[in-house]
Design a protein around this motif. Sequence first.
Motif, mmCIF file in Angstrom:
data_model
loop_
_atom_site.group_PDB
_atom_site.id
_atom_site.type_symbol
_atom_site.label_atom_id
_atom_site.label_comp_id
_atom_site.label_asym_id
_atom_site.label_seq_id
_atom_site.Cartn_x
_atom_site.Cartn_y
_atom_site.Cartn_z
ATOM 1 N N GLU A 108 0.852 -1.189 0.000
ATOM 2 C CA GLU A 108 0.000 0.000 0.000
ATOM 3 C C GLU A 108 0.882 1.232 0.000
ATOM 4 N N LYS A 110 1.778 5.109 0.350
ATOM 5 C CA LYS A 110 1.245 6.206 1.155
ATOM 6 C C LYS A 110 1.495 7.524 0.443
ATOM 7 N N THR B 149 7.871 9.080 10.605
ATOM 8 C CA THR B 149 6.696 9.928 10.374
ATOM 9 C C THR B 149 6.361 10.172 8.905
ATOM 10 N N ARG B 150 7.228 9.787 7.996
ATOM 11 C CA ARG B 150 6.972 10.058 6.575
ATOM 12 C C ARG B 150 7.082 8.776 5.749
ATOM 13 N N PRO B 151 6.193 7.823 5.984
ATOM 14 C CA PRO B 151 6.285 6.562 5.229
ATOM 15 C C PRO B 151 5.875 6.761 3.774
ATOM 16 N N VAL B 152 6.472 5.956 2.901
ATOM 17 C CA VAL B 152 6.027 5.960 1.502
ATOM 18 C C VAL B 152 5.181 4.727 1.214
ATOM 19 N N ALA B 153 5.103 3.825 2.194
ATOM 20 C CA ALA B 153 4.285 2.619 2.050
ATOM 21 C C ALA B 153 3.713 2.272 3.409
ATOM 22 N N ALA B 154 2.645 1.507 3.399
ATOM 23 C CA ALA B 154 2.035 1.107 4.667
ATOM 24 C C ALA B 154 2.913 0.054 5.340
ATOM 25 N N GLU B 156 1.771 -1.986 7.461
ATOM 26 C CA GLU B 156 0.915 -3.151 7.656
ATOM 27 C C GLU B 156 0.099 -3.399 6.401
ATOM 28 N N SER B 163 3.745 -5.912 7.131
ATOM 29 C CA SER B 163 4.115 -5.856 5.716
ATOM 30 C C SER B 163 5.627 -5.616 5.614
ATOM 31 N N LYS B 165 7.579 -5.907 3.169
ATOM 32 C CA LYS B 165 7.909 -5.181 1.940
ATOM 33 C C LYS B 165 7.669 -3.674 2.120
ATOM 34 N N GLY B 166 6.556 -3.351 2.732
ATOM 35 C CA GLY B 166 6.249 -1.942 2.975
ATOM 36 C C GLY B 166 7.247 -1.308 3.921
ATOM 37 N N LEU B 169 10.527 -0.529 2.263
ATOM 38 C CA LEU B 169 10.471 0.693 1.442
ATOM 39 C C LEU B 169 10.599 1.944 2.306
#
Lengths: 199, 180
Positions: A108, A110, B149-154, B156, B163, B165-166, B169
């Motif tokens: 997912e 963000k 605080t600044r994720p590019v992917a979830a 979970e 997750s 993989k998330g 990233l």
Amino acid sequence: VLKRGALLAMLGAAVVLGCGGGDDEKKQTKPADTRAPTATTTTTPSGQKVEVPDEAIASRDGSISGNAVKLELLQLKRSGETSALTIRLSGLGSSEVQVGEALDDGVEQKVEGSDVSDSPVGITSMDGITLIDTQNRKRYLVGRDSKGICACDNGLGGNFVSADAPVVLSATYAAPPDDVDAMDVLVPGFGTFKDVPIS
Amino acid sequence: MSRSPSVLLAAVALAAGALAATAAAQAPTAGPDATYPVLDLELPVQSLDRSVTTADRSRDVKLTLAADVLFAFNSAKLGAKAGPRIDQAVAEIKKTGARSVQVVGHTDNKGTPGLNLGLSRRRADVVERALAKKLGNGPKLTATGKGETRPVAANEKPDGSDSPKGRALNRRVEILIPKS
């Protein structure tokens, strides 16, 4: 199987039909064109209208959730600084097949710079499809806007395909360098399509 | 293999035709209050091992270095595989001729926010120093950390499970090179 001939024939037709302009050509009477159309305008699930060739440049049978599906690569087209991949999915069995998460990268995404509590954009897009420039050893990922939404068809959880009702999907990538004429296309669950020509 | 001029012309003609048809078909029909936002498009190109991602954006070039390749777990010491990635960043910075470059560290959400913030800052500092060493009297470098605080992917999956993989990233060091 790659069908470069079909693509070149279509491009050739465009030259004949779209690039005239000399005096001699204006006086010329064109015979009625009895050939079948080589391209059709269609609408993708996200509402994008795309013109796609009727004949695929490559195709492969695979499965989604255990149901037989045919995937056709219709076009990989360069346009300025971007390139667009267009594919068609159709069912091969008697039942409808939900596209769902089959073509997603499974993550997912963000909204960059957003708070962690912001809602993600789901995992039902086609952002799992990547292009490989073997010449320069680079992988091209689907483009994203500044809100993190992929520049591709998404929300495919509500899309079903069958033998009678295929779906056309499109994704935008960066354009490779000018001297790159073909790329490999990696499709989750369908493997790698080698040397897909760029039009 | 190179493309012939006629094929190029045909491709341009096809593209122009398709764009015109699309524009006509998508002419706005909404009311006077409708807005038509235009967002910047980020077009990422990645090394085959996924360790370095370059995105040419309207205002800058963003290089994303995978932290797992640069650092060991929970460490802010550059590992053996970091060298070529730092060299690639240096080459990109030199290519743009930028006068200022920002290095930003990020983590996933494992651990406490405070520890993650500290780790991201230390990692950004280390990358900044490595760049400065190779760039000499080059652009002005600054380093900051954003922690988790600044994720590019979830971090979970939609079902609430982890997750990996998330999270991978999200563990990254970004190098922002403004366009002049």
